[in-house]
Enzyme design. Structure first.
Site, short mmCIF file in Angstrom:
data_model
loop_
_atom_site.label_atom_id
_atom_site.label_comp_id
_atom_site.label_asym_id
_atom_site.label_seq_id
_atom_site.Cartn_x
_atom_site.Cartn_y
_atom_site.Cartn_z
N ASP A 51 0.82 -1.21 0.00
CA ASP A 51 0.00 0.00 0.00
C ASP A 51 0.85 1.27 0.00
OD1 ASP A 51 -2.67 1.42 0.59
OD2 ASP A 51 -1.44 2.06 2.29
N GLU A 103 0.79 -0.77 -5.08
CA GLU A 103 -0.15 0.33 -5.30
C GLU A 103 0.60 1.65 -5.32
OE1 GLU A 103 -3.76 2.74 -3.15
OE2 GLU A 103 -1.78 2.42 -2.30
#
Length: 691
Positions: free
Chosen positions: A311, A382
């Site tokens: 993330d 991401e």
């Protein structure tokens, strides 16, 4: 000797005397002549007549054949008529064995690498708060996910990504982690997780976890030790001098708005947070922090997790000089109006030198676990880089060092900005035209941070978008609910749960996070124990739900399932060439084919505002007549179109299967892409590497 059946006896017949026989007591025939007649008769009487049973026993006791004597065997085996056939058979056996070994080696050497599990199936994202509530508290949990694993078997989906369920104060719904090695009680226990993982593996499903390296919660043990200046943890976070009422160290702005710096009274310094103030940034220039995160990766891989979604990685490092970032509008007053990330060029807070070294180290650790046969550990990254697509492509790694299996491709999220064939091709080509050669593409049309595609693009285009997602090359990512066409909900100011929405109501992400609609019963089947749901349900749940669509073979769910099954069963769709064929203001069309295989697919999708007829008569590789295998408008299934008049309605997509001996890609190399080239040998039905 003779046997008389009528008297059940055996008699000795007349014998022929052997003149060479020498008795033990005599010297030959002369001695035997001296035997008296009475002695001979006495011997005959001693032989007598035997009972049938004794005679039968003596008669049947035959010794096995001892075989050919050695001398005879040697005599005949050396003769040519026996030796030559034997030698021929021996050398034939040797040659056949060597040929079989050679063919096996050749097949292995020439066979392309099998698709890994993350390539063969779409990735399905579960937002755990909203998937299924098992205990009636109104919030989804791990046991709820376990209850609904049959849903993935029905859809033929093997890869499941679950958003964070670590122990957390829930200031950012799990992205503010208090303990990376524990499960938040809201979602269950570690035992619940282990049972979920074991059940998934028993069903052939893979679990991908969210990994959040950039920051922790301000309630994490590391942060509390760092703010008290514990010698080991003092530099675990990014601290700098500042005064509680004075100016901030620089103009850096948080993702959620306003300054990225907050003064901590305990330590007497400001700490950096690129997200909420309750999410302090870790200091990845400290090697101890990197080692801590590697230990956490090992912890979950030891549990059996199949992969991680990394993330917000571009925020992991900041420029050590901490200078002000340049403003997008140099004339804007910096103090009063520079309040959002869009006001600044994030040159010093994202994608810093050294970031990729850290990610490659994470990858190296996962590769250690990937050595276990059949247990490859997947890593997806991401990073929203927007128009700076070259930055995103760097997460694939280099030719010498691998990084992520792929970075998420978010460009199709912009499809609703301009629903047209030309815009669809532009977004697809933005990735395909920049992706490093030999890498694996991927596609995302929704997630927990962005408006649902059915709301942003409109229900009219949902089926066509799913068709695009599942027929493009690479891995598709499906956000929960997209398989049935769920839409955003309306959330009033008093109902807002999202921290971003509490800062700015228009930025709330709650609308796309409503509970999954399982059936038409109470709470849409999400919570069948109490009348609680953490967010309101969409009012259309009585008709738009999984159960209802499973019964309708023309539903969004049925078409999603058909396309996914088709993609996994057809070589041209799962690993073949992707070639642009035609694009205009309405239609985006492309071919999926495989060298050596006659069967190929033409995809025609109308993203425009009107029904159109597409003329592909100039594409000589296509047959004159084309039969529709599947249309998003079910009444058109099975229709036959001349290639000069392919008709599509607004929002309609067609999958056309055809057979041809002429491939499109050799004549149009600039329009075609493939990750790993393979050819099909139709005579024996195998794939092999080809140039």
């Amino acid at each position: 000797m003779s046997y008389r059946k009528d008297s059940d006896s055996v008699e000795l017949g007349e014998c022929t005397r052997n003149p060479g026989y020498k008795d033990a007591d005599g010297d030959g025939p002369a001695a035997r002549d001296n035997i008296s007649v009475s002695d001979s008769e006495e011997k005959r009487d001693s032989i007598g007549v035997k009972r049938l049973s004794d005679a039968r026993d003596e008669y049947t006791q035959i010794k096995p054949y001892a075989g050919m004597p050695k001398e005879v065997l040697v005599l005949y085996s050396s003769k040519a008529r026996y030796r030559v056939p034997r030698e021929i058979l021996f050398w034939l056996t040797v040659c056949c064995t060597l040929a079989l070994v050679a063919v096996t080696i050749a097949v292995i050497a020439l066979s392309p690498k099998c698709l890994s599990w993350w390539q063969a199936s779409p990735v399905y994202q579960i937002y755990p708060r909203s998937f299924k509530d098992s205990d009636g508290d109104g919030v989804g949990d791990l046991k709820g996910i376990k209850e609904k694993l049959d849903h993935f078997e029905y859809l033929n989906i093997k890869s499941i990504w679950i958003s964070p369920f670590y122990r957390s104060p829930m200031k950012d719904f799990g992205y503010d982690v208090e303990d990376f090695r524990d499960i938040d009680p809201l979602f269950g226990t570690m035992k619940d997780f282990e049972e979920l993982l074991a059940t998934m593996h028993s069903k052939g499903l893979r679990l991908i976890m969210d990994f959040i390296p950039n920051h922790t919660s301000d309630r994490h043990r590391w942060f509390n030790l760092s703010r008290t200046r514990d010698p080991h943890y003092e530099d675990y976070y990014v601290w700098t001098d500042c005064k509680p009422d004075g100016p901030k160290p620089n103009n850096w702005v948080s993702i959620f708005g306003n300054s990225s710096w907050t003064y901590d009274e305990v330590r007497g310094q400001c700490y950096l947070h690129q997200f909420l103030k309750e999410q302090p940034d870790l200091n990845f220039r400290n090697p101890d922090v990197i080692n801590e995160m590697i230990d956490i990766i090992h912890f979950w891989l030891d549990k059996g997790v199949d992969g991680f979604r990394m993330d917000a990685v571009k925020h992991m490092l900041e420029a050590p000089h901490m200078r002000d970032e340049p403003q997008v509008d140099p004339n804007k007053p910096p103090v009063s109006l520079v309040t959002t990330e869009w006001d600044l060029h994030s040159d010093y807070t994202t994608s810093q030198v050294g970031l990729h070294d850290i990610l490659r180290e994470f990858r190296a650790q996962m590769d250690i676990y990937s050595q276990e046969p059949g247990r490859y550990r997947f890593m997806v990254i991401e990073s929203y880089d927007y128009e700076e697509v070259y930055k995103t492509m760097m997460y694939y790694g280099t030719k010498l060092e691998k990084e992520g299996d792929f970075p998420f491709n978010f460009y199709l999220l912009d499809l609703p900005q301009n629903t047209s064939g030309a815009w669809a091709k532009h977004l697809v080509h933005l990735w395909m035209g920049n992706m490093p050669k030999g890498k694996w593409p991927n596609w995302v049309v929704g997630n927990h941070d962005r408006t649902r595609i059915s709301s942003s693009a409109g229900q009219l285009y949902v089926r066509a978008i799913n068709m695009l997602l599942l027929t493009l090359p690479g891995t598709a990512t499906t956000y929960y609910g997209e398989e049935i066409g769920m839409e955003n909900i309306n959330v009033t100011a008093s109902q807002i749960q999202d921290p971003a929405g509490k800062y700015n109501t228009s930025a709330s992400r709650d609308p796309q996070r409503s509970p999954l609609q399982w059936n038409a019963n109470m709470n849409a089947g999400f919570n069948d124990k109490t009348n609680l749901t953490w967010l309101p349900l969409h009012p259309d749940y009585e008709t738009v739900n999984v159960e209802a669509q499973m019964k309708d073979d023309g539903s969004v769910l049925a078409q999603y399932r058909f396309l996914n099954t088709l993609r996994q069963s057809e070589l041209p769709l799962n690993r073949g060439w992707f070639c642009y064929v035609h694009t205009d203001a309405n239609v985006f069309s492309y071919i999926r084919e495989l060298d050596g295989l006659k069967r190929a697919f033409l995809i025609v999708v109308n993203f425009g505002k009107e029904s159109v007829v597409t003329d592909l008569s100039s594409v000589r590789e296509l047959p004159d007549e084309l039969k529709v295998l599947m249309s998003t408008n079910k009444v058109n299934d099975g229709k036959v179109f001349p290639k000069s008049r392919i008709q599509t309605e607004v929002g309609e997509g067609l999958v056309i299967q055809y057979s041809t001996n002429t491939r499109f890609n050799p004549n149009h190399p600039e329009e075609c892409y493939i990750s790993e080239k393979a050819c099909y040998l139709e005579t024996i039905g195998i794939l092999y590497k080809c140039q």
